[in-house]
Write a protein that holds these residues in place. Sequence first.
Motif, PDB file in Angstrom:
ATOM      1  N   LEU A  63       0.802  -1.221   0.000  1.00 38.74           N
ATOM      2  CA  LEU A  63       0.000   0.000   0.000  1.00 38.74           C
ATOM      3  C   LEU A  63       0.835   1.272   0.000  1.00 38.74           C
ATOM      4  O   LEU A  63       0.324   2.334  -0.344  1.00 38.74           O
ATOM      5  N   VAL A  64       2.096   1.186   0.388  1.00 41.11           N
ATOM      6  CA  VAL A  64       2.926   2.391   0.385  1.00 41.11           C
ATOM      7  C   VAL A  64       4.391   1.975   0.281  1.00 41.11           C
ATOM      8  O   VAL A  64       4.783   0.922   0.781  1.00 41.11           O
ATOM      9  N   ARG A  65       5.161   2.792  -0.426  1.00 39.32           N
ATOM     10  CA  ARG A  65       6.606   2.564  -0.537  1.00 39.32           C
ATOM     11  C   ARG A  65       7.331   3.834  -0.123  1.00 39.32           C
ATOM     12  O   ARG A  65       7.049   4.921  -0.632  1.00 39.32           O
ATOM     13  N   PHE A  66       8.260   3.705   0.800  1.00 41.73           N
ATOM     14  CA  PHE A  66       9.115   4.809   1.208  1.00 41.73           C
ATOM     15  C   PHE A  66      10.485   4.609   0.555  1.00 41.73           C
ATOM     16  O   PHE A  66      11.084   3.539   0.676  1.00 41.73           O
ATOM     17  N   ASN A  67      10.977   5.628  -0.136  1.00 44.20           N
ATOM     18  CA  ASN A  67      12.302   5.584  -0.756  1.00 44.20           C
ATOM     19  C   ASN A  67      13.276   6.447   0.047  1.00 44.20           C
ATOM     20  O   ASN A  67      12.919   7.548   0.487  1.00 44.20           O
ATOM     21  N   PHE A  68      14.472   5.941   0.223  1.00 42.49           N
ATOM     22  CA  PHE A  68      15.464   6.625   1.044  1.00 42.49           C
ATOM     23  C   PHE A  68      16.772   6.789   0.285  1.00 42.49           C
ATOM     24  O   PHE A  68      17.152   5.942  -0.516  1.00 42.49           O
ATOM     25  N   LYS A  69      17.456   7.886   0.590  1.00 43.19           N
ATOM     26  CA  LYS A  69      18.833   8.100   0.167  1.00 43.19           C
ATOM     27  C   LYS A  69      19.630   8.462   1.417  1.00 43.19           C
ATOM     28  O   LYS A  69      19.158   9.219   2.262  1.00 43.19           O
ATOM     29  N   ASP A  70      20.830   7.925   1.520  1.00 42.52           N
ATOM     30  CA  ASP A  70      21.606   8.129   2.732  1.00 42.52           C
ATOM     31  C   ASP A  70      23.092   8.062   2.405  1.00 42.52           C
ATOM     32  O   ASP A  70      23.506   7.376   1.464  1.00 42.52           O
ATOM     33  N   VAL A  71      23.870   8.770   3.174  1.00 49.34           N
ATOM     34  CA  VAL A  71      25.320   8.667   3.142  1.00 49.34           C
ATOM     35  C   VAL A  71      25.740   8.005   4.446  1.00 49.34           C
ATOM     36  O   VAL A  71      25.551   8.571   5.523  1.00 49.34           O
ATOM     37  N   VAL A  72      26.250   6.805   4.351  1.00 55.57           N
ATOM     38  CA  VAL A  72      26.565   6.005   5.527  1.00 55.57           C
ATOM     39  C   VAL A  72      28.078   5.964   5.718  1.00 55.57           C
ATOM     40  O   VAL A  72      28.810   5.545   4.814  1.00 55.57           O
ATOM     41  N   GLU A  73      28.530   6.403   6.894  1.00 52.89           N
ATOM     42  CA  GLU A  73      29.935   6.286   7.261  1.00 52.89           C
ATOM     43  C   GLU A  73      30.068   5.146   8.268  1.00 52.89           C
ATOM     44  O   GLU A  73      29.590   5.243   9.392  1.00 52.89           O
ATOM     45  N   TYR A  74      30.682   4.093   7.833  1.00 52.35           N
ATOM     46  CA  TYR A  74      30.845   2.905   8.683  1.00 52.35           C
ATOM     47  C   TYR A  74      32.304   2.830   9.112  1.00 52.35           C
ATOM     48  O   TYR A  74      33.195   2.612   8.299  1.00 52.35           O
ATOM     49  N   GLU A  75      32.532   3.018  10.405  1.00 55.01           N
ATOM     50  CA  GLU A  75      33.896   3.032  10.938  1.00 55.01           C
ATOM     51  C   GLU A  75      34.061   1.894  11.931  1.00 55.01           C
ATOM     52  O   GLU A  75      33.210   1.671  12.791  1.00 55.01           O
ATOM     53  N   LYS A  76      35.174   1.182  11.814  1.00 56.16           N
ATOM     54  CA  LYS A  76      35.402   0.004  12.651  1.00 56.16           C
ATOM     55  C   LYS A  76      36.771   0.100  13.309  1.00 56.16           C
ATOM     56  O   LYS A  76      37.787   0.342  12.649  1.00 56.16           O
ATOM     57  N   VAL A  78      39.667  -1.603  14.497  1.00 55.46           N
ATOM     58  CA  VAL A  78      40.313  -2.891  14.268  1.00 55.46           C
ATOM     59  C   VAL A  78      41.311  -3.204  15.376  1.00 55.46           C
ATOM     60  O   VAL A  78      41.332  -4.302  15.927  1.00 55.46           O
ATOM     61  N   SER A  79      42.135  -2.253  15.707  1.00 51.71           N
ATOM     62  CA  SER A  79      43.151  -2.433  16.739  1.00 51.71           C
ATOM     63  C   SER A  79      43.582  -1.070  17.253  1.00 51.71           C
ATOM     64  O   SER A  79      43.493  -0.067  16.536  1.00 51.71           O
ATOM     65  N   ARG A  80      44.019  -1.044  18.477  1.00 48.69           N
ATOM     66  CA  ARG A  80      44.470   0.244  19.034  1.00 48.69           C
ATOM     67  C   ARG A  80      45.807   0.680  18.443  1.00 48.69           C
ATOM     68  O   ARG A  80      46.230   1.818  18.634  1.00 48.69           O
ATOM     69  N   TRP A  81      46.462  -0.226  17.727  1.00 50.00           N
ATOM     70  CA  TRP A  81      47.778   0.082  17.175  1.00 50.00           C
ATOM     71  C   TRP A  81      47.682   0.695  15.775  1.00 50.00           C
ATOM     72  O   TRP A  81      48.673   1.226  15.271  1.00 50.00           O
ATOM     73  N   VAL A  82      46.537   0.595  15.141  1.00 46.96           N
ATOM     74  CA  VAL A  82      46.399   1.113  13.776  1.00 46.96           C
ATOM     75  C   VAL A  82      45.160   1.998  13.698  1.00 46.96           C
ATOM     76  O   VAL A  82      44.229   1.863  14.508  1.00 46.96           O
ATOM     77  N   PRO A  83      45.114   2.904  12.731  1.00 43.78           N
ATOM     78  CA  PRO A  83      43.926   3.747  12.573  1.00 43.78           C
ATOM     79  C   PRO A  83      42.679   2.919  12.245  1.00 43.78           C
ATOM     80  O   PRO A  83      42.771   1.826  11.699  1.00 43.78           O
ATOM     81  N   ASN A  84      41.524   3.454  12.600  1.00 44.61           N
ATOM     82  CA  ASN A  84      40.255   2.752  12.345  1.00 44.61           C
ATOM     83  C   ASN A  84      40.007   2.602  10.843  1.00 44.61           C
ATOM     84  O   ASN A  84      40.361   3.462  10.042  1.00 44.61           O
ATOM     85  N   SER A  85      39.367   1.478  10.507  1.00 51.30           N
ATOM     86  CA  SER A  85      38.924   1.272   9.126  1.00 51.30           C
ATOM     87  C   SER A  85      37.636   2.061   8.897  1.00 51.30           C
ATOM     88  O   SER A  85      36.797   2.171   9.797  1.00 51.30           O
ATOM     89  N   LYS A  86      37.477   2.559   7.697  1.00 48.87           N
ATOM     90  CA  LYS A  86      36.310   3.399   7.414  1.00 48.87           C
ATOM     91  C   LYS A  86      35.846   3.182   5.986  1.00 48.87           C
ATOM     92  O   LYS A  86      36.642   3.172   5.054  1.00 48.87           O
ATOM     93  N   VAL A  87      34.532   2.986   5.839  1.00 53.07           N
ATOM     94  CA  VAL A  87      33.901   2.852   4.529  1.00 53.07           C
ATOM     95  C   VAL A  87      32.757   3.848   4.454  1.00 53.07           C
ATOM     96  O   VAL A  87      31.952   3.941   5.390  1.00 53.07           O
ATOM     97  N   VAL A  88      32.689   4.583   3.374  1.00 50.54           N
ATOM     98  CA  VAL A  88      31.606   5.550   3.165  1.00 50.54           C
ATOM     99  C   VAL A  88      30.772   5.081   1.969  1.00 50.54           C
ATOM    100  O   VAL A  88      31.307   4.850   0.880  1.00 50.54           O
ATOM    101  N   LEU A  89      29.464   4.926   2.192  1.00 51.24           N
ATOM    102  CA  LEU A  89      28.538   4.475   1.158  1.00 51.24           C
ATOM    103  C   LEU A  89      27.559   5.582   0.808  1.00 51.24           C
ATOM    104  O   LEU A  89      27.143   6.355   1.670  1.00 51.24           O
ATOM    105  N   ILE A  90      27.195   5.623  -0.452  1.00 50.14           N
ATOM    106  CA  ILE A  90      26.043   6.416  -0.891  1.00 50.14           C
ATOM    107  C   ILE A  90      24.956   5.407  -1.223  1.00 50.14           C
ATOM    108  O   ILE A  90      25.080   4.627  -2.168  1.00 50.14           O
TER     109      ILE A  90
END
Length: 213
Positions: A63-76, A78-90
């Motif tokens: 009966l209804v459809r909602f469409n979305f657009k988003d910019v997702v920054e996913y940061e993980k 990994v270890s305290r010895w290295v910088p965090n991993s990061k992926v950005v999605l559209i």
Amino acid sequence: MYFFMPLIRSLFRLLPFILLLVVGWYVWRQVKDTFGPDEKQPEVIVNHNTILTTVEELGKMELVRFNFKDVVEYEKDVSRWVPNSKVVLIVTGEAVGCIDFTKLTEQDILFQGDSLVQISLPEPELCYYKIDHSKSKVFSKENTYFQDADLVQESYRYAESNVKEAAINSGILRQTQVNAEKVLKPILEEVTGRKVVLVPQRRIQNPEMPKRR
């Protein structure tokens, strides 16, 4: 006789060349027939054995459809010895609200006199939600440490769950209920010739069994 002797000698001298031309022509024809383009259309043989595994009854009306657009920054982290991993999605996603009419029973239909029918509709539900991968893309990746595929997959799963949450928070279930009344009420009134009142399931005012007319 002496007049033809030079001509005969010339023919004998040309005979090897004539034989060479004949052999060359014959070889060329064989090669052409063997390796040349095949004018015959290739024969395609397809074997398959389709098996019907299950049959499902579908009673859900979208009966209804909602469409979305988003910019997702996913940061993980990994270890305290290295910088965090990061992926950005559209991301482009959608969610669909529906009502499952297989849940409708006789007890949910109440006839009141000859002019009114009250129907208790099943509760609206989120029919499905998903990411449209054909319209989504990875914008950037940082410090993935050779784990690109895993991190992208994790970020897409997070984005998909966010589509569900965003749809609920945006009122998709309420809009499904509203659209059900807009779509179904005029149809049911035309079919029954009565005024139709649609209410949420299990909220019919008269709890008695409906009278069939």
